[in-house]
Design an enzyme around this catalytic site. Structure first.
Site, PDB file in Angstrom:
ATOM      1  CD  GLU A  33      -2.279   1.755   0.059  1.00  0.00           C
ATOM      2  OE1 GLU A  33      -3.228   1.056  -0.268  1.00  0.00           O
ATOM      3  OE2 GLU A  33      -2.338   2.802   0.149  1.00  0.00           O
ATOM      4  CD  GLN A  34      -0.464   5.551  -3.395  1.00  0.00           C
ATOM      5  OE1 GLN A  34       0.098   5.417  -4.663  1.00  0.00           O
ATOM      6  NE2 GLN A  34      -1.971   6.238  -3.497  1.00  0.00           N
ATOM      7  NE  ARG A 107     -13.667   4.929   0.690  1.00  0.00           N
ATOM      8  CZ  ARG A 107     -14.689   4.393  -0.848  1.00  0.00           C
ATOM      9  NH1 ARG A 107     -15.332   5.094  -0.951  1.00  0.00           N
ATOM     10  NH2 ARG A 107     -13.342   4.204  -1.218  1.00  0.00           N
ATOM     11  CE1 TYR A 213     -25.257   6.829   3.531  1.00  0.00           C
ATOM     12  CE2 TYR A 213     -25.151   7.911   1.569  1.00  0.00           C
ATOM     13  CZ  TYR A 213     -24.667   7.266   2.504  1.00  0.00           C
ATOM     14  OH  TYR A 213     -23.192   6.150   1.767  1.00  0.00           O
ATOM     15  CG  ASP A 292     -12.822   2.439  -8.818  1.00  0.00           C
ATOM     16  OD1 ASP A 292     -13.758   1.458  -8.662  1.00  0.00           O
ATOM     17  OD2 ASP A 292     -12.842   3.231  -7.953  1.00  0.00           O
TER      18      ASP A 292
HETATM   19  C1  LIG Z   1     -17.941  10.283  -4.470  1.00  0.00           C
HETATM   20  C2  LIG Z   1     -17.945   8.917  -4.282  1.00  0.00           C
HETATM   21  C3  LIG Z   1     -19.033   8.238  -3.716  1.00  0.00           C
HETATM   22  C4  LIG Z   1     -19.009   6.929  -3.877  1.00  0.00           C
HETATM   23  N1  LIG Z   1     -20.048   6.130  -3.252  1.00  0.00           N
HETATM   24  C5  LIG Z   1     -20.223   4.591  -3.297  1.00  0.00           C
HETATM   25  C6  LIG Z   1     -21.108   3.511  -2.099  1.00  0.00           C
HETATM   26  O1  LIG Z   1     -21.934   4.181  -1.439  1.00  0.00           O
HETATM   27  N2  LIG Z   1     -20.931   2.434  -2.888  1.00  0.00           N
HETATM   28  C7  LIG Z   1     -19.970   1.918  -3.073  1.00  0.00           C
HETATM   29  O2  LIG Z   1     -19.871   0.371  -3.991  1.00  0.00           O
HETATM   30  N3  LIG Z   1     -19.242   2.349  -3.804  1.00  0.00           N
HETATM   31  C8  LIG Z   1     -18.980   3.709  -4.229  1.00  0.00           C
HETATM   32  N4  LIG Z   1     -17.975   4.970  -4.983  1.00  0.00           N
HETATM   33  C9  LIG Z   1     -16.759   4.060  -5.069  1.00  0.00           C
HETATM   34  C10 LIG Z   1     -15.892   3.590  -4.140  1.00  0.00           C
HETATM   35  O3  LIG Z   1     -15.711   3.668  -3.376  1.00  0.00           O
HETATM   36  C11 LIG Z   1     -15.230   2.419  -5.080  1.00  0.00           C
HETATM   37  O4  LIG Z   1     -15.497   1.713  -5.878  1.00  0.00           O
HETATM   38  C12 LIG Z   1     -14.183   1.308  -4.079  1.00  0.00           C
HETATM   39  O5  LIG Z   1     -13.468   2.249  -3.370  1.00  0.00           O
HETATM   40  C13 LIG Z   1     -12.410   0.743  -5.051  1.00  0.00           C
HETATM   41  O6  LIG Z   1     -12.403   0.302  -4.575  1.00  0.00           O
HETATM   42  P1  LIG Z   1     -10.542  -0.220  -5.019  1.00  0.00           P
HETATM   43  O7  LIG Z   1     -10.052  -0.754  -3.954  1.00  0.00           O
HETATM   44  O8  LIG Z   1     -10.719  -0.556  -6.124  1.00  0.00           O
HETATM   45  O9  LIG Z   1      -9.710   1.130  -5.143  1.00  0.00           O
HETATM   46  P2  LIG Z   1      -9.128   2.000  -4.194  1.00  0.00           P
HETATM   47  O10 LIG Z   1     -10.327   2.425  -2.807  1.00  0.00           O
HETATM   48  O11 LIG Z   1      -9.406   3.151  -4.355  1.00  0.00           O
HETATM   49  O12 LIG Z   1      -7.891   1.107  -3.384  1.00  0.00           O
HETATM   50  C14 LIG Z   1      -7.108   1.529  -3.735  1.00  0.00           C
HETATM   51  C15 LIG Z   1      -6.038   1.727  -2.802  1.00  0.00           C
HETATM   52  O13 LIG Z   1      -4.453   1.210  -3.449  1.00  0.00           O
HETATM   53  C16 LIG Z   1      -3.326   2.242  -3.297  1.00  0.00           C
HETATM   54  N5  LIG Z   1      -2.830   2.445  -4.593  1.00  0.00           N
HETATM   55  C17 LIG Z   1      -2.976   3.364  -5.370  1.00  0.00           C
HETATM   56  N6  LIG Z   1      -1.425   2.947  -6.194  1.00  0.00           N
HETATM   57  C18 LIG Z   1      -1.007   2.489  -5.709  1.00  0.00           C
HETATM   58  C19 LIG Z   1       0.814   1.821  -5.869  1.00  0.00           C
HETATM   59  N7  LIG Z   1       0.958   2.749  -6.669  1.00  0.00           N
HETATM   60  N8  LIG Z   1       1.096   1.396  -5.270  1.00  0.00           N
HETATM   61  C20 LIG Z   1       0.109   0.855  -3.835  1.00  0.00           C
HETATM   62  N9  LIG Z   1      -0.849   1.352  -3.392  1.00  0.00           N
HETATM   63  C21 LIG Z   1      -1.772   1.642  -4.440  1.00  0.00           C
HETATM   64  C22 LIG Z   1      -4.662   3.261  -3.291  1.00  0.00           C
HETATM   65  O14 LIG Z   1      -3.538   3.991  -1.438  1.00  0.00           O
HETATM   66  C23 LIG Z   1      -5.546   3.325  -1.883  1.00  0.00           C
HETATM   67  O15 LIG Z   1      -5.487   2.065  -0.603  1.00  0.00           O
HETATM   68  C24 LIG Z   1     -17.985   5.913  -4.243  1.00  0.00           C
HETATM   69  C25 LIG Z   1     -17.274   7.077  -5.300  1.00  0.00           C
HETATM   70  C26 LIG Z   1     -17.266   8.188  -5.189  1.00  0.00           C
HETATM   71  C27 LIG Z   1     -16.097   9.055  -6.126  1.00  0.00           C
END
Ligand SMILES: Cc1cc2nc3c(=O)[nH]c(=O)nc-3n(C[C@H](O)[C@H](O)[C@H](O)COP(=O)(O)OP(=O)(O)OC[C@H]3O[C@@H](n4cnc5c(N)ncnc54)[C@H](O)[C@@H]3O)c2cc1C
Length: 376
Positions: A33-34, A107, A213, A292
């Site tokens: 994790e960064q 969150r 909410y 994502d």
């Molecule tokens: C305004 C908003 C509201 C939202 N509401 C909802 C909701 O109500 N319900 C829902 O299901 N989703 C919601 N989402 C979407 C949700 O937040 C994301 O889809 C989700 O966080 C994706 O998870 P992830 O693990 O793929 O990425 P992330 O949660 O973004 O995690 C990525 C991780 O990788 C780390 N990282 C990045 N680059 C590197 C690197 N080069 N080296 C090491 N580590 C790195 C980051 O620091 C982070 O910890 C919302 C999004 C937004 C913008």
């Protein structure tokens, strides 16, 4: 070659869910994790029944249910009059229809729950992936601090700006929607005698909306998130603050309940809404993407984290099956993962982009009724 060591890039929602799901199968991982650690960022998150099913599979449903708010309905209202456009009954009806409840929470509470299912010694903080290389036998990872690590299999769960994705498929800027999400959590007491109306409510305006909410069972903390056109704002950062006055002006004329919530909000964060087009492939060799990193979507259906968690459960099961008796090449595992997940996530990306989901009568069962434990 069965996977024996698995590295996960990113300890976000998808990365932690994958580590927890693999741990449930007796498999160890290393998470890079960064960030230097985790903070409590002020945001709510909706966990729809399909996401709660994943939490159930990870043994976390009871923990989150104890503190989350289970709304009786999902109210979709006209921006000005508050007229009900579509009211989706939740509560016991969601449980009966989709097999799991609909939960609203902070969150950070979700993040902490996922973290509780992971061995903390498996997380390396302050390790930002900058490069990788791979051959038939293994993957080498290079981090910004100059350190190097090796793994048989690597999963890039590093979010919308995924470096893993860039290294596999080349750099491609995300699609800017030209819209921003203002969001804040704050004590309900700041609203004085007024309350939010015990539901998840979306006020649909002609070119903008706001969702409001409570984020806990006590309903003493309120969250809102918006989508507002602001083409000049392109920053996507947890720390970027917005101007509350500008936000209130953007919602002038909205229903009095919206005005009350925004008037009570002391400060707000501001986040450019990004998305990408569906990808044809999520894996190259011994490295695959999740969440994502491969299918970022607008937040309008609240399905980004949910689908990252679904990915995690499906992928963990497929990796577990491959590690069992030396069956299967990792390429076949990733092909099965894509086959199980790409159609659904592309449909979510496209539907979310259109932002019409639940604006009027909607059958939400294809979204909420999905069971990742049975997929793939
Ligand atoms: C305004 C908003 C509201 C939202 N509401 C909802 C909701 O109500 N319900 C829902 O299901 N989703 C919601 N989402 C979407 C949700 O937040 C994301 O889809 C989700 O966080 C994706 O998870 P992830 O693990 O793929 O990425 P992330 O949660 O973004 O995690 C990525 C991780 O990788 C780390 N990282 C990045 N680059 C590197 C690197 N080069 N080296 C090491 N580590 C790195 C980051 O620091 C982070 O910890 C919302 C999004 C937004 C913008």
């Amino acid at each position: 070659m069965p996977p024996t060591s698995i590295a996960i890039i990113g300890a976000g929602i998808g990365g932690l869910a994958l580590a927890a799901a693999l741990r449930g199968q007796g498999m160890r991982v290393r998470i890079y994790e960064q960030a230097g650690g985790f903070g409590r960022v002020g945001a709510g998150i909706q966990m729809s029944p399909n996401a709660v099913r994943v939490l159930r599979a990870l043994g976390l449903e009871g923990r989150v249910r104890a503190t989350a708010f289970a709304p009786p309905n999902w109210a979709n209202r006209a921006w000005d009059t508050g007229e009900m456009l579509f009211d989706l009954e939740l509560g016991a009806a969601a449980q009966a229809r989709y097999g799991a409840p609909y939960l609203l929470m902070h969150r950070a509470d979700l993040h902490e729950a996922l973290l509780s299912a992971v061995d903390p010694s498996e997380i390396d903080f302050g390790r930002r992936l900058v490069d990788l290389s791979q051959d038939d036998a293994a993957v080498s990872l290079l981090f910004a601090d100059g350190s190097v690590a090796h793994a048989d299999v690597v999963i890039g769960a590093d979010g919308v700006h995924s470096r893993t994705r860039e290294l596999l498929f080349g750099a491609q800027a995300p699609n800017l929607s030209g819209r921003v999400a203002y969001r804040a959590t704050f004590p309900a007491a700041l609203m004085g005698d007024h309350r939010v109306d015990g539901a998840s409510t979306k006020y649909w305006g002609p070119d903008r909306h706001i969702v409001i909410y409570p984020v806990n069972a006590a309903q003493d903390e309120i969250y809102f998130v918006t989508s507002v056109p602001e083409p000049d704002w392109t920053r996507e950062s947890w720390s970027a603050e917005g101007d509350v006055g500008q936000l209130r002006a953007a919602f002038a004329g909205f229903h009095p309940q919206v005005q009350r919530v925004l008037a009570a909000c002391p400060k707000v964060h501001k986040w450019a809404i990004l998305e990408r087009d569906p990808m044809a492939s999520w894996a190259v060799g011994r490295v695959a993407l999740l969440g994502d990193a491969c299918h970022p979507m607008t937040p309008y259906m609240a399905q980004g984290a949910a689908s990252a968690m679904e990915d995690a459960l499906v992928l963990a099961r497929l990796l577990g099956e491959a590690s069992g008796a030396g069956r299967g090449e990792i390429g076949q595992v990733f092909a099965r993962f894509e086959a199980a997940r790409q159609e659904r996530t592309a449909r979510l990306q496209l539907t979310s982009h259109g932002n019409q989901f639940m604006r009027g009568p909607t059958d939400a069962s294809w979204v909420y009724g999905y069971d990742a434990a049975a997929a793939g």
